[in-house]
Motif scaffolding. Structure first.
Motif, mmCIF file in Angstrom:
data_model
loop_
_atom_site.group_PDB
_atom_site.id
_atom_site.type_symbol
_atom_site.label_atom_id
_atom_site.label_comp_id
_atom_site.label_asym_id
_atom_site.label_seq_id
_atom_site.Cartn_x
_atom_site.Cartn_y
_atom_site.Cartn_z
ATOM 1 N N PHE A 136 -41.199 8.601 -27.070
ATOM 2 C CA PHE A 136 -41.538 9.350 -28.330
ATOM 3 C C PHE A 136 -43.215 9.538 -28.187
ATOM 4 C CE2 PHE A 136 -43.038 9.801 -32.744
ATOM 5 C CZ PHE A 136 -41.966 10.742 -33.274
ATOM 6 N N LYS A 137 -43.543 10.945 -28.279
ATOM 7 C CA LYS A 137 -44.692 11.460 -28.320
ATOM 8 C C LYS A 137 -45.207 11.526 -29.812
ATOM 9 C CE LYS A 137 -48.159 15.022 -26.785
ATOM 10 N NZ LYS A 137 -48.225 16.124 -26.109
ATOM 11 N N LYS A 138 -46.067 10.354 -30.089
ATOM 12 C CA LYS A 138 -46.714 10.297 -31.555
ATOM 13 C C LYS A 138 -47.453 11.558 -31.999
ATOM 14 C CE LYS A 138 -46.634 5.364 -31.931
ATOM 15 N NZ LYS A 138 -47.347 4.113 -31.931
ATOM 16 N N PRO A 139 -47.247 12.185 -33.271
ATOM 17 C CA PRO A 139 -47.909 13.337 -33.651
ATOM 18 C C PRO A 139 -49.452 12.898 -33.994
ATOM 19 C CG PRO A 139 -46.493 12.380 -35.426
ATOM 20 C CD PRO A 139 -46.192 11.651 -34.031
ATOM 21 N N GLN A 140 -50.400 13.681 -33.895
ATOM 22 C CA GLN A 140 -51.929 13.840 -34.183
ATOM 23 C C GLN A 140 -51.841 13.221 -35.696
ATOM 24 O OE1 GLN A 140 -54.081 16.920 -32.924
ATOM 25 N NE2 GLN A 140 -53.706 16.337 -30.811
ATOM 26 N N GLU A 141 -52.661 12.273 -36.119
ATOM 27 C CA GLU A 141 -53.069 11.879 -37.437
ATOM 28 C C GLU A 141 -53.395 13.356 -38.206
ATOM 29 O OE1 GLU A 141 -51.873 9.263 -38.965
ATOM 30 O OE2 GLU A 141 -51.116 8.202 -36.974
ATOM 31 N N ASP A 142 -54.328 13.951 -37.505
ATOM 32 C CA ASP A 142 -54.848 15.182 -38.264
ATOM 33 C C ASP A 142 -54.281 16.224 -38.352
ATOM 34 O OD1 ASP A 142 -55.445 15.421 -35.681
ATOM 35 O OD2 ASP A 142 -57.521 15.749 -36.100
ATOM 36 N N LYS A 148 -45.604 17.042 -38.184
ATOM 37 C CA LYS A 148 -45.692 15.917 -37.792
ATOM 38 C C LYS A 148 -44.444 15.326 -37.087
ATOM 39 C CE LYS A 148 -49.703 13.546 -39.876
ATOM 40 N NZ LYS A 148 -50.339 12.447 -40.657
ATOM 41 N N PHE A 149 -43.002 15.798 -37.767
ATOM 42 C CA PHE A 149 -42.040 14.964 -37.223
ATOM 43 C C PHE A 149 -40.925 16.246 -36.629
ATOM 44 C CE2 PHE A 149 -43.617 12.174 -40.442
ATOM 45 C CZ PHE A 149 -43.849 10.864 -39.471
ATOM 46 N N ASP A 150 -41.475 17.289 -36.391
ATOM 47 C CA ASP A 150 -40.725 18.316 -35.994
ATOM 48 C C ASP A 150 -40.277 17.779 -34.387
ATOM 49 O OD1 ASP A 150 -41.071 19.928 -37.970
ATOM 50 O OD2 ASP A 150 -42.655 21.136 -37.094
ATOM 51 N N HIS A 151 -40.826 17.219 -33.503
ATOM 52 C CA HIS A 151 -40.498 16.664 -32.454
ATOM 53 C C HIS A 151 -39.672 15.437 -32.278
ATOM 54 C CE1 HIS A 151 -44.488 15.192 -33.299
ATOM 55 N NE2 HIS A 151 -44.215 14.186 -32.532
ATOM 56 N N CYS A 152 -39.066 15.079 -33.337
ATOM 57 C CA CYS A 152 -37.967 13.933 -33.466
ATOM 58 C C CYS A 152 -36.564 14.525 -33.155
ATOM 59 C CB CYS A 152 -38.036 13.305 -34.931
ATOM 60 S SG CYS A 152 -39.621 12.583 -35.401
ATOM 61 N N TYR A 153 -35.999 14.088 -31.716
ATOM 62 C CA TYR A 153 -34.915 14.331 -31.487
ATOM 63 C C TYR A 153 -33.910 13.351 -31.404
ATOM 64 C CZ TYR A 153 -37.503 18.714 -30.269
ATOM 65 O OH TYR A 153 -38.447 19.504 -30.609
ATOM 66 N N ASP A 154 -32.717 13.472 -30.735
ATOM 67 C CA ASP A 154 -31.672 12.419 -30.750
ATOM 68 C C ASP A 154 -31.752 11.304 -29.583
ATOM 69 O OD1 ASP A 154 -31.245 14.325 -28.896
ATOM 70 O OD2 ASP A 154 -29.005 14.201 -29.264
#
Length: 383
Positions: A136-142, A148-154
């Motif tokens: 999982f590629k963590k989103p940037q804090e800023d 932020k969670f648009d790239h959460c996939y199954d």
């Protein structure tokens, strides 16, 4: 310069002596390894794959899913320590990374609850965790909050839910004081966390392969009537070097094999005292035989039938040096450790079988070595 001729061939006894780290009352001697070229004149100490294959050995002492102990014999301390560090910090596991609190009226603050949930170890189908689940590629804090969670996939996120409320038990006996009988859901356990598959996760994580806590009885919180916890959690794959919650082991350690050498006979009451200086089973008492009692100068002459101390199993010794504190044993015993005999102890948290983890550590080290070899080849080409 004329080539060096290697003519000296030390005896096996001498080679064994060089492997022993001396344990004295207040010091440790012969700590540094001497098996490198040029240290012993006339000896070829260059590394050889053939010699390594002959000397290297693996011995298993016990092996279960959660606990294993084995010995690696004939390797360098740097390699043994590399395995230990990889076991702790570089074997991937699944843990909760994000907690979305819908409602929490318990006495545990949201931040503390999130931390406790993050420390719950999870398991699932191994094929799914290794082949299907990606990093999982963590989103940037800023970054923008709504992205932020648009790239959460199954294939990179596991969704879990915990929705539980404490209520009174109307059937509890009058005068009952046990909260587990007085109330429903007085204790919140890891088994109350529910896995909600989405996308193609059902194919990889269903039935016995479903995502679940490795230990269902981990206590998360205590509730009383009117209190509830309603949270959604995202679990991702990570490694212990990112956070300790991803470490797959409770402990991963090694110790050197102890050696105990009785140089002079220890008899009678001294033998009893000597035995009590060590953990149970390390030293045993035996009777001096008639044959030994007739050996002049052996120290046993004239002591037929008396108890003598003998080393039964040095493996279980903790090298406490207790025997070195007593004057009656001075000059009669030598303690040491075998420099190239590493006794590993690996305790798994349940995501991996303990022996599987070590094999995974070997694979990881091989990948690192291949990367280093490739980098060195590139440097040579530039040179």
């Amino acid at each position: 310069m004329a080539p060096t001729e290697f003519k000296n061939f030390p005896s096996q006894e001498e080679l064994d002596r060089r492997k022993i780290v001396g344990i004295n009352l207040e010091t440790v001697t012969d700590v540094a390894s001497t098996d490198f070229p040029g240290h012993w004149p006339g000896e070829d100490m260059s590394w050889s794959k053939k010699n390594f294959q002959k000397s290297f050995n693996v011995q298993f002492h016990h092996n279960t899913s959660y606990d294993s102990s084995f010995s690696l014999i004939g390797i360098d301390a740097a390699v043994a320590n590399a395995f230990r560090r990889i076991l702790i910090a570089e074997i991937p596991t699944l843990a909760i990374e994000y907690v979305f609190v819908n409602n929490n009226t318990s006495i545990i603050q949201d931040e503390v609850l999130a931390a406790r949930l993050g420390l719950v170890p999870f398991k699932g189908g191994k094929a799914g965790l290794l082949k299907y689940l990606k990093w999982f590629k963590k989103p940037q804090e800023d970054g923008p909050e709504d992205e932020k969670f648009d790239h959460c996939y199954d294939y990179n996120t596991i969704v879990l839910h915990l929705n539980i409320e404490c209520t009174r038990n109307e059937d509890a006996e009058r005068g009952e004081k046990d909260p587990l009988k007085l109330y429903h859901n007085a204790h919140v356990y890891a088994k109350d966390i529910v896995f909600k598959p989405f996308g193609t996760q059902e194919k990889w994580f269903s039935g016995e392969d479903a995502i679940m806590p490795t230990n269902p009885d981990i206590l998360i919180a205590k509730l009383r009537p009117g209190q509830c916890i309603d949270v959604e959690m995202h679990a991702i794959k990570g490694v212990g070097s990112d956070h300790a919650k991803y470490s797959p082991v409770a402990t991963a350690s090694y110790r050197l094999l102890p050696t105990i050498t009785i140089t002079k006979p220890i008899l009678g009451k001294d033998a009893e005292k000597f035995k009590n200086c060590f953990p149970r089973g390390v030293i045993e008492l035996e009777k001096v035989t008639k044959k030994e009692s007739k050996m002049v100068g052996s120290g046993y002459d004239g002591h037929e039938g008396e108890n003598k101390a003998v080393v039964k199993d040095a493996f279980n010794d903790t090298v406490s040096r207790e025997c070195l504190r007593h004057a009656e044993f001075e000059g009669k015993v030598k303690l040491g450790r075998v420099r190239d005999h590493f006794i590993f102890s690996v305790e798994s948290l349940g995501q991996w079988d303990s022996d599987e983890m070590f094999l995974e550590a070997v694979k990881t080290l091989k990948v690192k070595c291949a990367g280093l070899k490739k980098s060195l080849a590139g440097v040579q080409e530039l040179a």
